[in-house]
Design an enzyme around this catalytic site. Structure first.
Site, PDB file in Angstrom:
ATOM      1  N   LYS A  83       0.860  -1.186   0.000  1.00 52.31           N
ATOM      2  CA  LYS A  83       0.000   0.000   0.000  1.00 52.31           C
ATOM      3  C   LYS A  83       0.898   1.238   0.000  1.00 52.31           C
ATOM      4  O   LYS A  83       1.811   1.351   0.838  1.00 52.31           O
ATOM      5  CB  LYS A  83      -0.849  -0.039   1.282  1.00 52.31           C
ATOM      6  CG  LYS A  83      -2.197   0.628   1.176  1.00 52.31           C
ATOM      7  CD  LYS A  83      -2.969   0.324   2.464  1.00 52.31           C
ATOM      8  CE  LYS A  83      -4.350   0.861   2.447  1.00 52.31           C
ATOM      9  NZ  LYS A  83      -4.991   0.748   3.772  1.00 52.31           N
TER      10      LYS A  83
HETATM   11  O1  G3P Z   1      -9.369   1.817   4.764  1.00 48.90           O
HETATM   12  C1  G3P Z   1      -8.995   3.052   5.317  1.00 48.90           C
HETATM   13  C2  G3P Z   1      -9.613   3.184   6.628  1.00 48.90           C
HETATM   14  O2  G3P Z   1      -8.976   2.394   7.559  1.00 48.90           O
HETATM   15  C3  G3P Z   1      -9.776   4.549   7.124  1.00 48.90           C
HETATM   16  O3  G3P Z   1     -10.957   4.532   7.784  1.00 48.90           O
HETATM   17  O4  G3P Z   1     -12.621   5.265   9.377  1.00 48.90           O
HETATM   18  O5  G3P Z   1     -10.188   5.865   9.694  1.00 48.90           O
HETATM   19  O6  G3P Z   1     -11.525   6.940   7.910  1.00 48.90           O
HETATM   20  P1  G3P Z   1     -11.334   5.716   8.751  1.00 48.90           P
END
Ligand code: G3P
Length: 217
Positions: A83
């Site tokens: 990634k």
């Molecule tokens: O896949 C990316 C994710 O982990 C971010 O999620 O909820 O931290 O915006 P969030």
């Protein structure tokens, strides 16, 4: 639509894998920190829980160091997907890695133009963050629809991996648009099975069945 678990929590990944609904896993530095585990160790363990891609993120910001980190990460297992952030150095790294057959997930995508660059760099996956897009007053689903349209216009094979998924509606709307993958916390994916009328239906069927006095086994 494929479902990836967006977590580094082994128990939750195992639970989802046991349902047969798990197609891969995504992690990021914040999720690794939350797990409290060693990055290399936990990534190796996760790679053993699924045959699908397991995203492991580089933390360097410059292309040469990203390449060195990627070398180390891709040696963990055959299903590691590197990634990289959606920056020029990340795109250079993406191009180099996919050129020799390594899976790459280009992450932190917040515009359709960024997604266009990821596809041109040969990304296996691009990760638009819909929840964070919504948080900032934009519509995450407009972003997914724009990327779908652009990728279809040029027959790009990069898969749209909807990330920062917070709830079932994000998954529903992404599926309607035709996104390839949704990565979400396992509880969000498991929650898709819930419906009050399903519960009520089961309750009614069981009551009537008991009244027959019969048993199947
Ligand atoms: O896949 C990316 C994710 O982990 C971010 O999620 O909820 O931290 O915006 P969030």
């Amino acid at each position: 639509m494929k479902f990836f678990a967006d977590t580094a929590e082994i128990v939750a990944i195992k639970e989802l894998a046991a349902t047969g609904l798990l197609d891969g896993v995504t992690t990021n530095p914040s999720l690794i920190a939350k797990s409290g585990r060693d990055f290399m160790e936990v990534t190796k363990e996760i790679c053993g829980l699924t045959d699908g891609p397991v995203s492991a993120e580089v933390v360097a910001l410059d292309h040469p160091t990203m390449m060195k980190e990627a070398e180390k990460l891709r040696a963990i297992a055959d299903n590691v997907c590197i990634k990289v952030p959606l920056t020029i150095d990340g795109l250079k790294t993406c191009k180099a890695l996919t050129g020799d057959g390594t899976m790459v997930n280009v992450t932190l995508c917040f515009s359709a133009n960024q997604a266009l660059l990821a596809a041109k760099a040969g990304a296996t996956f691009v990760s638009p963050f819909v929840g964070r897009h919504d948080d900032n007053g934009f519509d995450g689903m407009d972003l997914i629809a724009d990327i779908r349209r652009i990728y279809d216009n040029y027959a790009f094979s990069t898969e749209i991996l909807v990330a920062s998924v917070r709830h079932a509606t994000h998954i529903l709307e992404s599926a309607k648009i035709g996104a390839d993958v949704a990565t979400a916390p396992p509880k969000v994916i498991m929650g898709l099975a819930n419906h009050v009328l399903t519960d009520k239906g089961i309750e009614g069927f069981l009551k009537d069945w008991e009244a027959t006095g019969q048993s199947i086994l």
